[in-house]
Design an enzyme around this catalytic site. Structure first.
Site, short mmCIF file in Angstrom:
data_model
loop_
_atom_site.label_atom_id
_atom_site.label_comp_id
_atom_site.label_asym_id
_atom_site.label_seq_id
_atom_site.Cartn_x
_atom_site.Cartn_y
_atom_site.Cartn_z
N LYS A 19 -21.14 -1.98 -9.65
CA LYS A 19 -21.65 -1.47 -10.92
C LYS A 19 -20.59 -1.75 -11.99
O LYS A 19 -19.40 -1.64 -11.75
CB LYS A 19 -21.90 0.04 -10.85
CG LYS A 19 -22.86 0.45 -9.76
CD LYS A 19 -24.26 0.10 -10.13
CE LYS A 19 -25.21 0.68 -9.09
NZ LYS A 19 -26.50 0.11 -9.16
N ASP A 20 -21.04 -2.11 -13.16
CA ASP A 20 -20.10 -2.50 -14.21
C ASP A 20 -19.40 -1.30 -14.84
O ASP A 20 -19.73 -0.15 -14.58
CB ASP A 20 -20.80 -3.34 -15.27
CG ASP A 20 -21.85 -2.57 -16.05
OD1 ASP A 20 -21.47 -1.64 -16.78
OD2 ASP A 20 -23.04 -2.89 -15.93
N SER A 21 -18.44 -1.60 -15.69
CA SER A 21 -17.65 -0.54 -16.32
C SER A 21 -18.23 -0.08 -17.65
O SER A 21 -17.75 0.89 -18.22
CB SER A 21 -16.21 -1.03 -16.56
OG SER A 21 -16.20 -2.14 -17.43
N TRP A 22 -19.27 -0.74 -18.12
CA TRP A 22 -19.83 -0.39 -19.43
C TRP A 22 -20.69 0.86 -19.39
O TRP A 22 -20.88 1.52 -20.40
CB TRP A 22 -20.66 -1.56 -19.97
CG TRP A 22 -19.83 -2.74 -20.28
CD1 TRP A 22 -19.52 -3.78 -19.44
CD2 TRP A 22 -19.15 -3.01 -21.50
NE1 TRP A 22 -18.72 -4.67 -20.06
CE2 TRP A 22 -18.46 -4.22 -21.34
CE3 TRP A 22 -19.05 -2.34 -22.71
CZ2 TRP A 22 -17.69 -4.78 -22.34
CZ3 TRP A 22 -18.29 -2.91 -23.71
CH2 TRP A 22 -17.62 -4.11 -23.53
N LYS A 47 -18.98 7.28 -11.75
CA LYS A 47 -17.84 6.74 -12.47
C LYS A 47 -18.22 6.30 -13.87
O LYS A 47 -19.39 6.04 -14.16
CB LYS A 47 -17.24 5.58 -11.70
CG LYS A 47 -18.27 4.50 -11.46
CD LYS A 47 -17.65 3.19 -11.11
CE LYS A 47 -18.55 2.06 -11.50
NZ LYS A 47 -18.90 1.93 -12.87
#
Length: 127
Positions: A43-46, A14
């Site tokens: 997990k982060d979006s960055w 993603k």
């Protein structure tokens, strides 16, 4: 309770959304309750990330159909699983860093920094 014949694992890939957002989208598009998905951590979006996900009582084709038109979410490597993933099942992360806009001459300073990271790691405060 779920028996193992109904349990599968896959790799979620993603970008631009965190894990919970990605699973919420899959859940909504597949009409499968988000509680049927298991993860070891968020997990982060960055970053562009991949992580293992488990799903109970969900057919592979349902997940594939739900995400077929999404460019920011992909799933692959579907196979049977032995147990649902839960927070705490994660034994660590691996990172590939991509540096952009490095000015000429700066790359010489990066060698010692990356050597230190490789030898000692770092604490990840995101997530």
């Amino acid at each position: 309770a779920c028996d193992n014949s109904d349990l599968l694992t896959f790799v979620l890939h993603k970008k631009g959304v965190d894990t919970l957002e990605a699973l919420a989208q899959i859940s909504q598009l597949s009409c499968v309750a988000s509680s049927r998905f298991g993860i070891a951590g968020i997990k982060d979006s960055w970053a562009v990330t991949t992580q293992d996900v488990t799903a109970w009582g969900v057919r592979v084709g349902v997940i594939q159909a739900a995400i077929k038109d999404l460019e920011h979410i992909q799933a692959a490597g579907f196979q049977p699983a032995d147990k649902m993933l839960r927070p705490g099942h994660n034994y660590g992360n691996r990172f590939k860093l991509r540096l952009r806009n490095i000015e000429k001459g700066q790359e010489l300073r990066l060698g010692p920094i990356f050597r230190h990271l490789r030898e000692h790691g770092f604490v990840n405060y995101i997530g």
